[in-house]
Design a protein around this motif. Sequence first.
Motif, PDB file in Angstrom:
ATOM      1  N   SER A 293      31.935-113.081 -78.144  1.00  0.00           N
ATOM      2  CA  SER A 293      31.744-113.147 -76.686  1.00  0.00           C
ATOM      3  C   SER A 293      32.569-112.074 -75.992  1.00  0.00           C
ATOM      4  CB  SER A 293      32.139-114.533 -76.164  1.00  0.00           C
ATOM      5  OG  SER A 293      31.335-115.546 -76.736  1.00  0.00           O
ATOM      6  N   GLY A 294      33.798-111.848 -76.485  1.00  0.00           N
ATOM      7  CA  GLY A 294      34.644-110.801 -75.924  1.00  0.00           C
ATOM      8  C   GLY A 294      34.063-109.411 -76.135  1.00  0.00           C
ATOM      9  N   LEU A 295      33.474-109.173 -77.320  1.00  0.00           N
ATOM     10  CA  LEU A 295      32.827-107.887 -77.596  1.00  0.00           C
ATOM     11  C   LEU A 295      31.694-107.640 -76.603  1.00  0.00           C
ATOM     12  CD1 LEU A 295      32.127-105.418 -79.472  1.00  0.00           C
ATOM     13  CD2 LEU A 295      30.635-106.994 -80.714  1.00  0.00           C
ATOM     14  N   ARG A 296      30.819-108.630 -76.437  1.00  0.00           N
ATOM     15  CA  ARG A 296      29.676-108.472 -75.531  1.00  0.00           C
ATOM     16  C   ARG A 296      30.142-108.277 -74.084  1.00  0.00           C
ATOM     17  NH1 ARG A 296      27.776-112.634 -79.028  1.00  0.00           N
ATOM     18  NH2 ARG A 296      26.111-111.861 -80.403  1.00  0.00           N
ATOM     19  N   SER A 297      31.178-109.026 -73.703  1.00  0.00           N
ATOM     20  CA  SER A 297      31.691-108.900 -72.342  1.00  0.00           C
ATOM     21  C   SER A 297      32.229-107.495 -72.082  1.00  0.00           C
ATOM     22  CB  SER A 297      32.797-109.941 -72.108  1.00  0.00           C
ATOM     23  OG  SER A 297      33.382-109.777 -70.838  1.00  0.00           O
ATOM     24  N   GLY A 298      33.020-106.963 -73.011  1.00  0.00           N
ATOM     25  CA  GLY A 298      33.589-105.630 -72.840  1.00  0.00           C
ATOM     26  C   GLY A 298      32.521-104.549 -72.811  1.00  0.00           C
ATOM     27  N   ASP A 323      20.703-107.929 -71.726  1.00  0.00           N
ATOM     28  CA  ASP A 323      19.946-106.684 -71.604  1.00  0.00           C
ATOM     29  C   ASP A 323      20.666-105.540 -72.306  1.00  0.00           C
ATOM     30  OD1 ASP A 323      18.145-108.059 -69.965  1.00  0.00           O
ATOM     31  OD2 ASP A 323      19.284-107.564 -68.155  1.00  0.00           O
ATOM     32  N   VAL A 324      21.989-105.528 -72.208  1.00  0.00           N
ATOM     33  CA  VAL A 324      22.790-104.462 -72.807  1.00  0.00           C
ATOM     34  C   VAL A 324      23.056-104.733 -74.287  1.00  0.00           C
ATOM     35  CG1 VAL A 324      25.019-103.254 -72.740  1.00  0.00           C
ATOM     36  CG2 VAL A 324      23.887-103.944 -70.602  1.00  0.00           C
ATOM     37  N   CYS A 325      23.402-105.974 -74.609  1.00  0.00           N
ATOM     38  CA  CYS A 325      23.892-106.289 -75.960  1.00  0.00           C
ATOM     39  C   CYS A 325      22.842-106.903 -76.878  1.00  0.00           C
ATOM     40  CB  CYS A 325      25.089-107.243 -75.860  1.00  0.00           C
ATOM     41  SG  CYS A 325      26.437-106.620 -74.832  1.00  0.00           S
TER      42      CYS A 325
END
Length: 657
Positions: A293-298, A323-325
């Motif tokens: 979740s932290g990876l996707r958020s960053g 959309d991004v991840c």
Amino acid sequence: MSQKQYDESSFRVLKGLEPVRERPGMYTRTDSPCHIIQEVIDNAADEALAGFAKNIHVLVLRDGSFTVTDDGRGIPVGPHPVEKVPVVVLAYTVLHAGGKFDKKSGNSAYAFSGGLHGVGVAVTTALSQRVEVEVRREGQVHQIAFADGGRDIGKLVEAGSCGRQTGTRVRVWPDGKYFDSPKVPMNELERLLRSKAVLLPGVRVILEVEQADGSLVKQEWRYQDGLPGYLREMASGAEPITPIYASEKYAGEDEDFAVGEGVAWAFGWFDGIQLGESYVNLIPTVAGGTHESGLRSGVFEAVKSFIEHHSLLPKGVKLQQEDVCGKMSYVLSARILDPQFQGQVKEKLNSREAVKLVSTMLLHPFEAWLNQNVEFGKAIAELAIKQAQSRLKDAQKVEKKKSSGVAVLPGKLADCESENIADNELYLVEGDSAGGSAKLARERETQAILPLRGKVQNAWEIDPNRLFANAEIHDISVAIGVDPHTPEASDSVLDHLRYGKIIIMADADVDGSHIQTLLLTLFLRHFPRLVAKGHVFIALPPLFRIDVPAQGKKRPARRFYALDEGERASIRDRLIKEGFREEQLEIGRFKGLGEMQPAQLKETAMDPATRRVLPVTIDQGIDARTLALFDLLMGKGEASSRRAWMEAKGNLVEADL
């Protein structure tokens, strides 16, 4: 019914390793012994993570046992200061005992390890017939064995000297009675060991498997390039949309996190694939968790900031994290001081602080990389924006009409009675009038009728998500029990198919041929597995009826049916040769299926013994030529090409006008 006694004697206290043996599913996976072997491998990997082991060796033997060897410091063998029992015995026979607990006082053997949420290698002892441990430490070789699930603890003995060598060798015989299968899936074991090599750059990991003839098959992994090399290997053959971005960052003395905590990552976007693997302190987290979740958020915040800075977002489009991840491939390795997992097998990280840790460590470095590589940043932005636009389009998707979660069969469907799919047939009939005749002519047991009003919409260029906006297409999909799909779909899309044969029955004229073409277009484009598996047919109703008078008592009156002008002429010529005069033959033309009597319709198009039905087949799948021809004939933007094609080929058609 007898009453069971419930008093003080009803309570049972499980001691030692007895809880593991009684309820193994509470402590480990029980599909195979893979996890109890992983516990041993994890101990060796912890030594490598701490910087003391450079080699990890796993041997799979024919007798079902496994040997794991490392060249780390070796498990301590002296007596515990409090328990007065050799530490190696505590490690293999006591739950929640190990060198990973005393972190606050700074006396822990490992700053970072696989965490405290599992039960450690003691579960391996509990679920094994025998465990043998050999420790090389302080110049001596020490050996001890644990048998019968840890009930029988052998003596710790010195077996010689080892000079300056150190390390631990553990041999395990899993007890098959605790597992669904006594065999460890080799592909899973290989994946686990390869990941250890990836996450421990420079450490050599070896797997040897004993064969039936006693020889050994060896695999070896060592990744000097670490995570990016591993991601490139996983995505082998896929076209990269952007280069892999790989880096790492760990907390120092003056940061908000514990010293040494941090994350290493490698991620990128590849054409047509999405891959992802994550780890916490070398433990594979196959179910993801808060670090992912932290990876996707960053990543999302960095890309969003880049898009806003360069004014790339179209009006009316709002980006979301998926959309991004959603199509990002990644390998993530987090290092966390006290990780908390969900479940004893540590498949998912639950540590709440991991979201902030990973996103904070990654955000600014990735944002800087995007602005230093604007071309690649714009490629990622374009991919994300397209995904957002597709998501907004999907929001307009038209679903099947349902009642209580079940698709409602069309009211005009006259269903059959049989539940034998192979025998059942669905007739798609042109018009309500013909549908009425077909309902009277059908075999109610196995034949169903679905009348269609007018011409079905040309579905060649319809978005699959908008198909059900057309009532006729909606009714066809619901009736056959199959959802729209692509040619690459598996045969499982036909699991709920309600009819073995779907028969298109239209008038034997130009309009009927057009309806056939529209229905074939629908099936080829949106239900291709139906066609590929031979479930689609075309009924061939006659265009002409030829009545022949009787010739005496021995030759009663007869009736023939002809599909077209050519067949009518052939039948007429044959009858003239038999001695009939042409004026004796009564030739009638059907205006449509609705004009036919039910008995005539049954005889010519519905009775399996006398009907003519044409199977629709595709040779070697839907090839490019088939798709190109349908694009030409059915594409909305191909009017000029279609006209040129008709002018060139028009002389070849035999049209009944």
